[in-house]
Every structure is written in structure tokens, then in C-alpha cells.
Design a protein around this motif. Structure first.
Motif, PDB file in Angstrom:
ATOM      1  N   GLN A   1       0.821  -1.204   0.000  1.00 13.00           N
ATOM      2  CA  GLN A   1       0.000   0.000   0.000  1.00 13.00           C
ATOM      3  C   GLN A   1       0.858   1.257   0.000  1.00 13.00           C
ATOM      4  O   GLN A   1       0.503   2.261  -0.629  1.00 13.00           O
ATOM      5  CB  GLN A   1      -0.938  -0.015   1.205  1.00 13.00           C
ATOM      6  N   VAL A   2       1.961   1.209   0.668  1.00 13.10           N
ATOM      7  CA  VAL A   2       2.889   2.339   0.644  1.00 13.10           C
ATOM      8  C   VAL A   2       3.440   2.537  -0.767  1.00 13.10           C
ATOM      9  O   VAL A   2       3.543   3.671  -1.263  1.00 13.10           O
ATOM     10  CB  VAL A   2       4.022   2.125   1.655  1.00 13.10           C
ATOM     11  N   GLU A   3       3.753   1.475  -1.432  1.00 13.23           N
ATOM     12  CA  GLU A   3       4.283   1.576  -2.794  1.00 13.23           C
ATOM     13  C   GLU A   3       3.239   2.159  -3.745  1.00 13.23           C
ATOM     14  O   GLU A   3       3.567   2.973  -4.626  1.00 13.23           O
ATOM     15  CB  GLU A   3       4.736   0.199  -3.266  1.00 13.23           C
ATOM     16  N   VAL A   4       1.977   1.767  -3.585  1.00 12.78           N
ATOM     17  CA  VAL A   4       0.914   2.310  -4.439  1.00 12.78           C
ATOM     18  C   VAL A   4       0.768   3.814  -4.229  1.00 12.78           C
ATOM     19  O   VAL A   4       0.628   4.597  -5.185  1.00 12.78           O
ATOM     20  CB  VAL A   4      -0.410   1.575  -4.156  1.00 12.78           C
ATOM     21  N   ALA A   5       0.794   4.245  -2.992  1.00 14.23           N
ATOM     22  CA  ALA A   5       0.669   5.672  -2.705  1.00 14.23           C
ATOM     23  C   ALA A   5       1.848   6.451  -3.261  1.00 14.23           C
ATOM     24  O   ALA A   5       1.685   7.577  -3.770  1.00 14.23           O
ATOM     25  CB  ALA A   5       0.552   5.883  -1.200  1.00 14.23           C
ATOM     26  N   GLN A   6       3.025   5.896  -3.203  1.00 14.19           N
ATOM     27  CA  GLN A   6       4.193   6.570  -3.760  1.00 14.19           C
ATOM     28  C   GLN A   6       4.087   6.690  -5.283  1.00 14.19           C
ATOM     29  O   GLN A   6       4.464   7.725  -5.866  1.00 14.19           O
ATOM     30  CB  GLN A   6       5.458   5.810  -3.375  1.00 14.19           C
ATOM     31  N   ALA A   7       3.576   5.646  -5.933  1.00 15.95           N
ATOM     32  CA  ALA A   7       3.392   5.703  -7.392  1.00 15.95           C
ATOM     33  C   ALA A   7       2.361   6.756  -7.776  1.00 15.95           C
ATOM     34  O   ALA A   7       2.506   7.463  -8.785  1.00 15.95           O
ATOM     35  CB  ALA A   7       2.966   4.330  -7.910  1.00 15.95           C
ATOM     36  N   ARG A   8       1.305   6.877  -6.945  1.00 12.44           N
ATOM     37  CA  ARG A   8       0.290   7.893  -7.221  1.00 12.44           C
ATOM     38  C   ARG A   8       0.892   9.294  -7.136  1.00 12.44           C
ATOM     39  O   ARG A   8       0.602  10.162  -7.967  1.00 12.44           O
ATOM     40  CB  ARG A   8      -0.838   7.740  -6.205  1.00 12.44           C
ATOM     41  N   LEU A   9       1.744   9.537  -6.175  1.00 11.89           N
ATOM     42  CA  LEU A   9       2.392  10.835  -6.058  1.00 11.89           C
ATOM     43  C   LEU A   9       3.281  11.115  -7.266  1.00 11.89           C
ATOM     44  O   LEU A   9       3.295  12.232  -7.803  1.00 11.89           O
ATOM     45  CB  LEU A   9       3.214  10.899  -4.776  1.00 11.89           C
TER      46      LEU A   9
ATOM     47  N   ALA B   1      -0.378   5.449   4.570  1.00  8.66           N
ATOM     48  CA  ALA B   1       0.055   4.077   4.282  1.00  8.66           C
ATOM     49  C   ALA B   1       1.277   3.697   5.116  1.00  8.66           C
ATOM     50  O   ALA B   1       1.384   2.559   5.598  1.00  8.66           O
ATOM     51  CB  ALA B   1       0.360   3.937   2.796  1.00  8.66           C
ATOM     52  N   ARG B   2       2.179   4.634   5.335  1.00 14.29           N
ATOM     53  CA  ARG B   2       3.366   4.348   6.151  1.00 14.29           C
ATOM     54  C   ARG B   2       2.989   4.155   7.626  1.00 14.29           C
ATOM     55  O   ARG B   2       3.616   3.352   8.332  1.00 14.29           O
ATOM     56  CB  ARG B   2       4.376   5.474   6.005  1.00 14.29           C
TER      57      ARG B   2
END
Length: 372
Positions: free
Chosen positions: A132-140, A232-233
Motif C-alpha cells: 500500500q505504501v508503494e501504491v501511494a508513492q506511485a500515485r504521487l 500508508a506508512r
């Protein structure tokens, strides 16, 4: 009648003179004078002795008595006491899956002592939150990059098409206006052409605004994407903390004294293991409260075993007097001993050599003598 004289004349022998007798009164005075003289002499001597100061009595030097040692029962403990390593209890319950140490083993601070069976489930939850953290980072990153080149190209093509259609419609409108002036067409036909031009003009403006919106990176979008990453983090950190509860770790360097929970047993109020710093042993003396005034930090002490667990005496130094009065923990074997006596713990750090001698005798009952 006359007295006849003897025929032979005998010479007369003169009689000795009688002793001269003293008068009786003088003798009595002399006899009474002797005691009076003696009495006067004795009184003079007594008055003289009375008037003279009496001699001071001889003072013998007093040798101070050797201070009596304070003795009490006690026990041997590792420095810092015995630590019970326990696992937290959970509503769903947990079992010990692994015990990674043995009794008597030396461990380091943070080393894993035991593992609970909930580790696999918590590890999967942590992996999910990490994704989930990786998904949020990709969205940014997507927001920061803006629109895709293909989307921008398609929007520009739509704008060009609408602009061309608008130009055609404007030319037709000009012709219809000329025909209306000559009376060749009606006013309603001219209005239809004007409506087409206005419609195309509106669509063109809308397409141009859409192109600007696609190409623009708004600050609000950036803040929203950053907040999603932070959330997410936080979930990931919580999952990692929960996973850490599946491990029982050593709190300090030391030695495993006893393992009390084996693999397969449920986690309960019983500790999983007990450990202590046996490289530095100390004696804990339970001193009666009326003897505490004779003690101070730094006094020397000796320790002996009541059952012969070690020979001779151990030497040490008082380093702490615990300011708490309580009941005795170490009970005397004397049936007449006062089990409710009030005592305080006095901790004695043993000398290094003596500490190594009793490293394997935790909780041994001893007798402690502290120099008074």
C-alpha cells in the motif's frame, strides 16, 4: 617488871628506806593525759586530712570494644536481579512456536529468545501494508509527472478539429447573411447558421480549457498524494510493531537461567524464560529495621553458605540500602523465628573472584555479616 637484855649483843641492821610514793592525784592526772594527748593528735591528723584535697583516683585507659557485626539471612542474585522474559497476552491467544536458546546460554541484548505462532499472520499483514505504501508513492509520482503525452496529443487534435469546423461554419454564416440581405432565405435559416457557429465556438473553448487542466499539476493534488503516502506508512509501522510482538527478546546481556514455557504451550502469566547477569553476582541481606542505623554504603561484608554450597566466605561491599521496609522473604529454619519481622534489603556487591565462584548459585540461601 624490867625487861632482860640478851647475853650477846647483836648489831642492829639498818632497814632500807621505804620507796617514795607519788601522790595519788599526780598519778591519775598522768594516766588521763596520755589518752587526751593521743586523741588531740589523732584529731589534728584527721582535720589535716579533711582539709587536704583527696587524691584523684587512678584512671585506667578504656579500650573501646570491637563493633559487633550485623548478621542476617540473605540470598545470592545476579546484578540487577533476575529478569522474567514474558510475551504479551492476546485476546485470540498465542502459543510458543520456537525457543531459540538453552538454559545456561549467554545471550546478547535484543537477541531472540522465543517465537510465537502468530508470526506468519502478522508478517503477511506487514507485507500487505508495504504494498500500500508503494501504491501511494506511485500515485504521487503520477501527479508530479502530469498528464500523459498521448492524452495531451489527443486533446490538441480535438482542438484543431473544432477550430476547423468553426471556420467553416463562420464562412457559411457570412454567405447566409448575404442571401438574407437579398431576401433569398428566411430569417430562421440565418439563425440556424448562427447557432452552429456559437456551438462550435463553445466546444472549442471547452477543449482548450481541458488541455490546460490535463497539463497542469495542482498543489492540492500533490498534497493529497503525499497524505496518502503518510497514511500508508503509518499503517505499515503499526503492522511492523505488531509483528515484533511475536518475538520474545533478551532485554540485556546475560545468561538464561531457566526456561519455563516450551514450544506448543500457551502464553500465560508464566514467564517464558528467566535470565540474569551472572558474571556479576551480589548478596541481598534482609536486615532487621532496628539494625539499619548501624549500616552505611561502603561497609565491608562477608557471606557464607548455610548448607555448604561453597567453602569459606565471600567478601563484598555494601553498595545500596533499599529504602523500603517489608516482610522477610528468606525464612529461617528455626521454628521459633519471627516470620513477620520487618526488614530492609541491603545489597552487597561481591568481589570479582568470589562472584565467579558462585555464578551458578542464583537464589542460594546464605548468611551475611556486615561489619558494624
Amino acid at each position: 617488871m624490867q625487861t632482860q637484855k640478851p647475853l650477846i649483843d647483836t648489831p642492829e641492821v639498818p632497814k632500807p628506806p621505804a620507796p617514795k610514793r607519788q601522790p595519788l592525784r599526780q598519778t591519775a592526772v598522768w594516766l588521763v593525759g596520755i589518752p587526751l594527748t593521743l586523741l588531740a593528735l589523732g584529731g589534728a591528723i584527721g582535720i589535716r586530712q579533711f582539709l587536704q584535697p583527696a587524691p584523684a583516683p587512678a584512671v585506667r585507659p578504656q579500650v573501646p570494644a570491637a563493633p559487633k557485626a550485623v548478621t542476617s539471612l540473605g540470598r545470592l542474585e545476579p546484578e540487577g536481579e533476575v529478569i522474567a522474559l514474558s510475551a504479551p497476552t492476546f485476546l485470540e491467544g498465542a502459543r510458543v512456536a520456537q525457543v531459540r536458546v538453552e538454559e545456561g546460554q549467554q545471550v546478547r541484548r535484543g537477541q531472540v529468545v522465543a517465537v510465537l505462532d502468530r508470526r506468519a499472520r502478522l508478517a503477511a499483514a506487514l507485507a500487505q501494508t508495504s504494498r500500500q505504501v508503494e501504491v501511494a508513492q506511485a500515485r504521487l509520482a503520477q501527479v508530479q509527472a502530469g498528464a500523459k503525452a498521448g492524452d495531451l496529443g489527443a486533446q490538441r487534435s480535438a482542438i484543431a478539429r473544432l477550430a476547423a469546423e468553426l471556420r467553416i461554419a463562420q464562412r457559411e454564416l457570412q454567405r447566409f447573411e448575404a442571401l438574407h440581405d437579398t431576401g433569398a432565405i428566411s430569417a430562421s435559416q440565418l439563425d440556424d447558421k448562427r447557432l452552429v457557429v456559437e456551438t462550435l465556438n463553445g466546444q472549442l473553448q471547452q477543449a482548450r480549457s481541458a488541455l490546460v487542466a490535463i497539463a497542469e499539476v495542482r498543489p492540492t493534488d500533490l498534497r493529497t498524494a503525499a497524505a496518502e503516502i503518510a497514511a500508508a506508512r503509518a499503517v505499515e509501522a503499526r503492522a511492523r510493531a505488531e509483528l515484533d510482538t511475536a518475538y520474545v527478546r533478551a532485554l540485556q546481556d546475560g545468561r538464561i537461567l531457566k526456561i519455563r514455557t516450551r514450544p506448543g504451550e500457551m502464553v500465560s502469566g508464566e514467564p517464558i524464560a528467566e535470565m540474569g547477569r551472572t558474571e556479576r553476582m551480589e548478596a541481598v541481606a534482609e536486615v532487621y529495621e532496628d539494625d539499619l542505623s548501624r549500616l552505611r554504603v561502603g561497609q565491608k561484608a562477608s557471606v557464607r553458605s548455610l548448607n555448604g554450597a561453597f567453602s569459606g566466605r565471600l567478601q563484598g561491599t555494601v553498595y545500596r540500602i533499599v529504602p523500603l521496609i517489608g516482610k522477610k522473604d528468606v525464612l529461617d529454619t528455626d521454628p521459633a523465628a519471627d516470620v513477620d519481622a520487618r526488614v530492609a534489603e541491603v545489597r552487597i556487591r561481591l568481589d570479582a573472584a568470589d562472584s565467579r565462584r558462585v555464578a551458578d548459585l542464583t537464589n542460594l540461601k546464605v548468611e551475611v555479616a556486615i561489619d558494624g
